[in-house]
Structures are given as structure tokens and as C-alpha cells.
Scaffold this motif. Structure first.
Motif, short mmCIF file in Angstrom:
data_model
loop_
_atom_site.label_atom_id
_atom_site.label_comp_id
_atom_site.label_asym_id
_atom_site.label_seq_id
_atom_site.Cartn_x
_atom_site.Cartn_y
_atom_site.Cartn_z
N GLY A 10 42.51 37.93 34.53
CA GLY A 10 42.73 38.43 35.51
C GLY A 10 42.12 38.94 36.10
N ASP A 11 42.48 40.67 36.45
CA ASP A 11 41.12 41.18 37.18
C ASP A 11 41.05 42.10 35.95
OD1 ASP A 11 41.13 40.05 39.45
OD2 ASP A 11 42.90 41.33 40.53
N HIS B 76 36.47 47.32 29.35
CA HIS B 76 36.17 46.11 29.23
C HIS B 76 34.38 45.85 29.74
CE1 HIS B 76 40.12 45.12 27.24
NE2 HIS B 76 39.70 45.26 28.38
N GLU B 77 34.16 47.01 30.23
CA GLU B 77 32.69 46.82 31.25
C GLU B 77 31.66 46.63 30.10
OE1 GLU B 77 31.73 51.50 31.36
OE2 GLU B 77 31.80 50.50 33.28
N ASP B 78 31.64 46.94 29.04
CA ASP B 78 30.31 46.79 28.05
C ASP B 78 30.49 45.13 28.47
OD1 ASP B 78 33.22 46.69 26.67
OD2 ASP B 78 31.78 46.21 24.77
N LEU B 79 31.52 43.81 28.75
CA LEU B 79 31.21 42.54 28.37
C LEU B 79 30.68 42.21 29.80
CD1 LEU B 79 35.37 41.91 27.39
CD2 LEU B 79 32.71 42.24 25.59
N ILE B 80 30.44 42.79 30.47
CA ILE B 80 29.35 42.66 31.63
C ILE B 80 28.10 42.37 31.40
CG2 ILE B 80 29.32 42.55 34.24
CD1 ILE B 80 32.89 43.55 34.18
N VAL C 36 37.91 35.64 26.16
CA VAL C 36 38.25 35.87 24.66
C VAL C 36 38.01 37.15 24.21
CG1 VAL C 36 37.45 34.59 22.74
CG2 VAL C 36 38.36 32.55 24.61
N LYS C 37 37.17 38.01 24.09
CA LYS C 37 36.33 38.98 23.51
C LYS C 37 38.25 40.23 23.31
CE LYS C 37 32.15 38.45 23.19
NZ LYS C 37 30.35 38.46 23.53
N ILE C 38 38.42 39.62 25.27
CA ILE C 38 39.45 41.09 25.51
C ILE C 38 41.06 40.77 24.59
CG2 ILE C 38 41.43 41.38 27.45
CD1 ILE C 38 39.42 41.01 29.64
N LEU C 39 41.03 39.13 24.13
CA LEU C 39 41.93 38.13 23.30
C LEU C 39 42.09 39.29 22.18
CD1 LEU C 39 44.79 37.10 23.19
CD2 LEU C 39 43.69 34.80 22.49
N ALA C 40 41.17 39.22 21.74
CA ALA C 40 40.58 40.02 20.40
C ALA C 40 40.77 41.11 20.18
CB ALA C 40 38.97 39.31 20.29
N ARG C 41 40.87 42.07 20.77
CA ARG C 41 40.23 43.57 21.36
C ARG C 41 42.44 44.00 21.52
NH1 ARG C 41 35.60 45.49 25.87
NH2 ARG C 41 34.00 45.29 24.04
N GLN C 42 43.64 43.03 21.93
CA GLN C 42 44.16 43.25 21.70
C GLN C 42 45.24 42.62 20.47
OE1 GLN C 42 44.86 40.53 25.14
NE2 GLN C 42 44.88 42.08 27.14
#
Length: 281
Positions: free
Chosen positions: A191-192, A199-203, A214-220
Motif C-alpha cells: 500500500g502506501d 523506500h524513496e530510493d525505489l522511486i 517486492v523489493k520492500i518485501l526483500a528488505r523486510q
């Protein structure tokens, strides 16, 4: 809004209420630390997202339970059978509650030897609990009616599914289906948080929400995997297998040509998850 608590209350006070209450009484009586895992835990994280594709219905409930000695596990099962009306099954970790809910109790902790737990039964069983200790050290705690319930995170569930599905061939299709369900839909789950400062580096100019999620999931997953080099190596070996011999360049080329192909899309997501984990570990 605390959807985790709302979803937990809906499930706890739903059709499984009597079963969950009985299990809570048992765990408290024997002072057992318990963790919700499996589809029940998944639904606690996701049930407010009713626009997701239909997923496998939950007819059972799974707990990992920290056991100091195997006698404690036997006493727990005896109590559930003799006092709470549960019935034993052929599987030494599985019981059937009075309302016909299938209850799996997976012991780990003090009863482990080389990531395995030996359970007496007909026949006896060696049960792998590889990764449980690391995953459940990062469980989320919910306070409900003065009691604590620990719930496996979705990142932790992905790790458990990857390990279990690749340890036993008969579990591969089911567990990998559960893993891919989370992976493919993590954009909706995140979501948001996709736009959080951390995670602003992903944008960037190549921003694609599903890949970023998916990259956020990896970081978690990173804090869990940092607990064990052996677990890291196992997960990377599984990703290598899931990539089916393709390297990242080949996967990217196939994805550019056929971005809607389901198999290629999964390869791209696995590749992105793998690469982000490697960059973070």
C-alpha cells in the motif's frame, strides 16, 4: 487504522473461537510460548484487502510452539484430548478440535536437534523446523483481551514456505503457490508504504510499483536472514532453482518482450527479490 488487530479479532471471534480459546487455555496452563503461522497468520495480515484474487480458504490453524522438552509436548496434547475434547490423528503434530478444525502444533526450540524434531507416533516422524527460530524471533505481537498473540510476519511466512516447499516434494506445489500469492500481490499489501521515506530510493525513472513492492518485501526479510548464514544460503539456493537456469539479463530480456506472461512475470519478481536481498545482506 490497525488492520492487523481488526483482522485478528474477526478471525478469533469467528467460527474458530472455541478452538482458539481452548488452545489459549492450554498454552497458558503449560506456559508455552506460541506463534500463529500458516494461512491463518496470512489472513490476519491480508483479510482487509478484499479486492485481492480469491485465495485458498483457511479450514485449519497452525501454531509453532516453543517447547523445552518433549514431555511438555506430550502433556499438552494429553490435556487437549482429555480436557478440551480434541482428537488425535495419525500425524503426531496434528489434532482435530471439537468443531472439526484441524490444528497443527509444530514444536521447536529446546526439542530441536540439527533443526529436526523427533515425534513419536504411528509411524514416528522427524519434523524439520529449519528457519523457525529465526523467523519467529521477528513475529508481531498483538494484545487481545489482556493476552499476547504472536503472529508470523508475511516476510517470515515467505521464508517458511520457501524452506518447507523445497524440503518435501509433496509440499512444493501448495507452499510455492502460497509464496507466489504473497509475492504477486505484495503491491496491494504494501500500500502506501511504497512511498515511505525509507523506500524513496525505489522511486526513480524506472519505477514499477509491483517490483518496488517486492523489493520492500526483500528488505523486510533481511533482519530474519541476518540471524543465520545457513538460512541465507538456503534461501539463495532456492531462488537459484526457481530462476530455472536463467540469469538476470535473460529474465529482463524475456520480461521486456512478454511482460504479461505469468511464468516470465514470476521469474522477474523472484529475480528482483533475490537481487534486493543480495544488495542488503
Amino acid at each position: 487504522m490497525d488492520y492487523l488487530k481488526i483482522n485478528f479479532d474477526e478471525l478469533r471471534f469467528g467460527g474458530m473461537k472455541e478452538t482458539i480459546d481452548a488452545l489459549e487455555r492450554a498454552f497458558q496452563k503449560f506456559e508455552i510460548d506460541f506463534y500463529l503461522i500458516g494461512a491463518f497468520a496470512r489472513d490476519i495480515w491480508m483479510n482487509h484487502l478484499d479486492h485481492l484474487p480469491t485465495r485458498r480458504t483457511t479450514y485449519d490453524i497452525d501454531f509453532s510452539i516453543y517447547i523445552h522438552k518433549i514431555e511438555q509436548f506430550q502433556e499438552l496434547k494429553d490435556y487437549l484430548e482429555q480436557v478440551e475434547g480434541f482428537k488425535r490423528t495419525d500425524e503426531p503434530y496434528r489434532l482435530l478440535s471439537p468443531d472439526q478444525t484441524i490444528v497443527d502444533l509444530i514444536p521447536f526450540g529446546g526439542v530441536e536437534q540439527n533443526n529436526m524434531v523427533y515425534l513419536e507416533g504411528h509411524p514416528p516422524m522427524d519434523l524439520s523446523v529449519f528457519g523457525n527460530m529465526q523467523v519467529l524471533a521477528h513475529a508481531k505481537t498483538i494484545i487481545a483481551n489482556g493476552s499476547e498473540f504472536k503472529v508470523c510476519t508475511l516476510a517470515g511466512l515467505c521464508i517458511l514456505k520457501l524452506v518447507a516447499g523445497n524440503e518435501r516434494a509433496e509440499r512444493f506445489e501448495k507452499d510455492m503457490g502460497d509464496f507466489y500469492y504473497i509475492l504477486v500481490n505484495y503491491m496491494e499489501i504494501a500500500g502506501d508504504t511504497l512511498f515511505d521515506v525509507e523506500h524513496e530510493d525505489l522511486i526513480d525513472e524506472d519505477f514499477e510499483p509491483q517490483i518496488a513492492a517486492v523489493k520492500i518485501l526483500a528488505r523486510q526479510m533481511v533482519p530474519i536472514l541476518k540471524e543465520s548464514l545457513e538460512l541465507q544460503e538456503r534461501i539463495f539456493a532456492i531462488f537459484f532453482k526457481l530462476k530455472e537456469g536463467f540469469d538476470d539479463r535473460e529474465i529482463n530480456e524475456m520480461h521486456e518482450l512478454e511482460p504479461q506472461d505469468k511464468k516470465i512475470r514470476r521469474l522477474k519478481l523472484v529475480s528482483s527479490l533475490n537481487d534486493e536481498l543480495k544488495s542488503q545482506l
